[in-house]
Design an enzyme around this catalytic site. Structure first.
Site: not given
Ligand code: F6R
Length: 616
Positions: A2, A27, A76, A102-103, A485, A489, A492, A508, A611
């Protein structure tokens, strides 16, 4: 998550709030809202589900009455889906106060039951509305808004940034924070609040971080910061080093395209000022030699992409300083009773400096007596403030939700730290160190070459592969974190199933996934610098090729040994073996971005993500 913005000054607040929210949209972007105390002294609010554009269009068609005091929020979702009702701000029961949060309020069920028992009703499913109703109740009981705000902050458990306005206090915005970010922007005859400095960077470069468990009362001419009991606290202001244009898209198709292109600069800026006479000397670590000599081990804590940077850091730190390094996902760390103490250095890595999992790992480490070092990209963020020392990455603001230039800068900072530590501990030969430093300084130009020479090729490849359903990535040594990575990428950005593996691990088990046509990216180490690793990975390529895989290799210029087994070859310049990730990850970032674009997806704001992950 947020984004939060607050304003009080002489200008109409609506446009300032919306512009601030646009810079914070990374955010969270599932709903947005603002509340303004109008020039007539009334509270007006507008909030809408969907991206900020929905709210902006609504306000353009039906603006709020003008007013110079206001707050805004981009969400968010955690408690309750992205609906108009669950969007912030939330109102007190008499409609005279507006609050945004926020939180996560961990004791919200208990507070909601308490309020419900007193006859309060709820319009939303959020934990945040509880704080708004509580604030209204406390104000009625105490008759003093600031005292009421302090009382609410003291009742809440968990993580929160709260900001609020009330009709009775037309030129005042109140803010409080615990485990969640809030920064003040100091203007002339106007002041700002934001989740980060991006919220107000176009208006002022002078900022002040609000500490843990502190409250700010902000008017146009003054900011007063206290603890939750109302005692004054020391504050320090700082100059924001980057410019508003750094967080704008410029002429680029996306923030991600811009940020990938900025990677040479991110590396150069992170190294700059940290090399003296061919050796790495980090000024921020001046006076900490005893601390660095006194440790016997390092634990790196981070999440997601930052943890892959940490894995690269593990290889570099162990090789150059001979200090043993463990890597922990920050959210696992404190729940597994790790063996740490005063001889442990816990290195956290976080672009935002606000990731709750990482913050909690750092706090736990300190409670156990460990030393803490933060590698962070955001000035004044919570994690560096909670750490004994900080080495900033200088990537500039990263706006695209998926990390690119911050990853490159994190790896660079870890190389720099490893070289510093090796020098301080006297285990790194100065001549060898000088070679590494020289190589590091040549990296920006080499990344630029990858961008110039391979971008079009990779985009073409992504275009051909737009229907691909699954992709595998293989690497060895520092190529292994790059494979992780590359897979992240792609997941997402392009919503394609992807996995990264240590190439030696394939036989394996995961080799069972290989079927004819399966695309596999392979990160090939330098045949000149790492002949043994090179020959092993060529064997791994042969194994998957024999089972029908479609092999795309990322290999050093001139490496001909891979040619017989590769369907596609992407070239990167020769560099020292430890630095290969800084070059090899670039084609993988471009690939994920281009494939997502080919599928018509929003590369800057992928679905379900935010983010800055400020919940555990
Ligand atoms: C992936 C990504 C995330 C972050 C992770 C940690 O592209 O961006 O995996 O790396 O959430 O974030 P910070 O570095 O802000 O702690």
């Amino acid at each position: 998550m947020c984004g939060i913005v607050g304003y009080v000054g002489a200008r109409p607040s609506q446009d300032i709030l919306i512009a601030g929210l646009a810079r914070l949209e990374y955010r969270g972007y599932d709903s947005a809202g603002i509340a303004v105390i109008t020039d007539d002294g009334a509270l007006e609010m507008r909030k809408r589900a969907g991206k900020l554009k929905v709210l902006r269009d609504d306000l353009a068609a039906h603006p709020l009455t003008a007013g110079n005091t206001g707050i805004g929020h981009t969400r968010w979702a955690t408690h309750g889906g992205p609906t108009d009702e669950n969007a912030h701000p939330h109102l007190g029961d008499d409609g005279k106060l507006a609050l945004i949060h926020n939180g996560i309020i961990e004791n919200f069920a208990e507070l909601r039951d308490e309020l419900a028992g007193q006859g309060y009703t709820f319009k939303s499913e959020t934990d945040s509305e509880v704080a708004a109703l509580l604030l209204g109740r406390e104000y009625r009981e105490l008759g003093d808004m600031l005292a009421a705000f302090r009382a609410v902050a003291g009742r809440l458990e968990g993580a929160f940034t709260l900001i609020a306005v009330h009709e009775d206090l037309p030129g005042v915005v109140l803010g409080a924070r615990r485990n969640s970010p809030l920064v003040i922007g100091l203007g002339e005859g106007e002041n700002f609040l934001g989740s980060d400095v991006a919220a107000f960077i176009e208006h002022t470069h002078l900022a002040m971080a609000i500490g843990q468990d502190q409250i700010v009362q902000m008017t146009a001419d003054a900011v007063v910061v206290t603890d939750f009991e109302g005692n004054p606290v020391d504050t320090t202001s700082f100059e924001v080093m980057w410019d508003a244009s750094a967080s704008e898209k410029g002429g680029w198709s996306s923030f991600m395209a811009k940020e990938i292109a900025e990677q040479p600069e991110a590396v150069a800026n992170t190294v700059r000022g940290r090399v003296r006479d061919g050796a790495v000397v980090i000024p921020e670590l001046d006076g900490l030699d005893d601390l660095l000599l006194g440790i016997s081990r390092i634990v790196i804590v981070a999440c997601g992409t930052a943890s892959y940077a940490g894995l690269v850091g593990k290889y570099a730190i162990e090789t150059w300083s001979r200090v043993p390094v463990e890597l922990d996902l920050a959210h696992e760390f404190r729940y597994r009773a790790p063996v740490i103490g005063p001889d442990t250095l816990v290195v956290s890595i976080s672009q935002s400096g606000e990731t709750m999992d990482t913050l909690m790992a750092v706090k736990y480490a300190r409670e156990q007596g460990a030393k803490t070092l933060s590698i962070c990209n955001t000035q004044g963020a919570t994690i560096p403030r909670e750490s004994d020392a900080v080495v900033y990455t200088h990537a500039g603001p990263e706006v695209a939700v998926a990390s690119t230039k911050a990853f490159i800068a994190q790896m660079t900072a870890l190389y720099v730290f490893a070289l510093h530590l090796g020098r301080v501990r006297g285990v790194l030969d100065p001549a060898d160190a000088a070679v590494h430093v020289q190589e590091l300084e040549s990296i920006p130009a080499k990344i630029q070459r990858v961008l110039d020479e391979e971008q079009a090729h990779v985009e073409q490849l992504a275009h051909w592969m737009a229907d691909t359903r699954a992709v595998l990535f293989l690497g060895r040594h520092v190529g292994y974190p790059v494979s992780l990575e590359g897979a992240l990428k792609l997941k997402e950005l392009a919503y394609i199933h992807a996995e990264g593996f240590a190439a030696g691990e394939l036989k394996h088990g995961p080799i069972a996934l290989i079927e004819p046509g399966q695309p596999v990216f392979v990160l090939v180490p330098s045949p000149r610098e790492s002949p043994l690793l090179h020959s092993k990975i060529v064997s791994n390529i042969q194994e998957i090729r024999a089972r029908g895989a479609r092999v795309i290799v990322i290999a050093e210029e001139g490496d001909a040994a891979v040619l017989p087994y590769a369907d596609e070859v992407l070239r990167v310049p020769l560099t020292g073996p430890m630095f290969e990730p800084l070059l090899a990850v670039v084609p993988l970032q471009i690939f994920a971005m281009a494939l997502a674009t080919a599928k018509g997806l929003d590369v800057d704001q992928p679905r379900n993500l935010a983010k800055s992950v400020t919940v555990e």
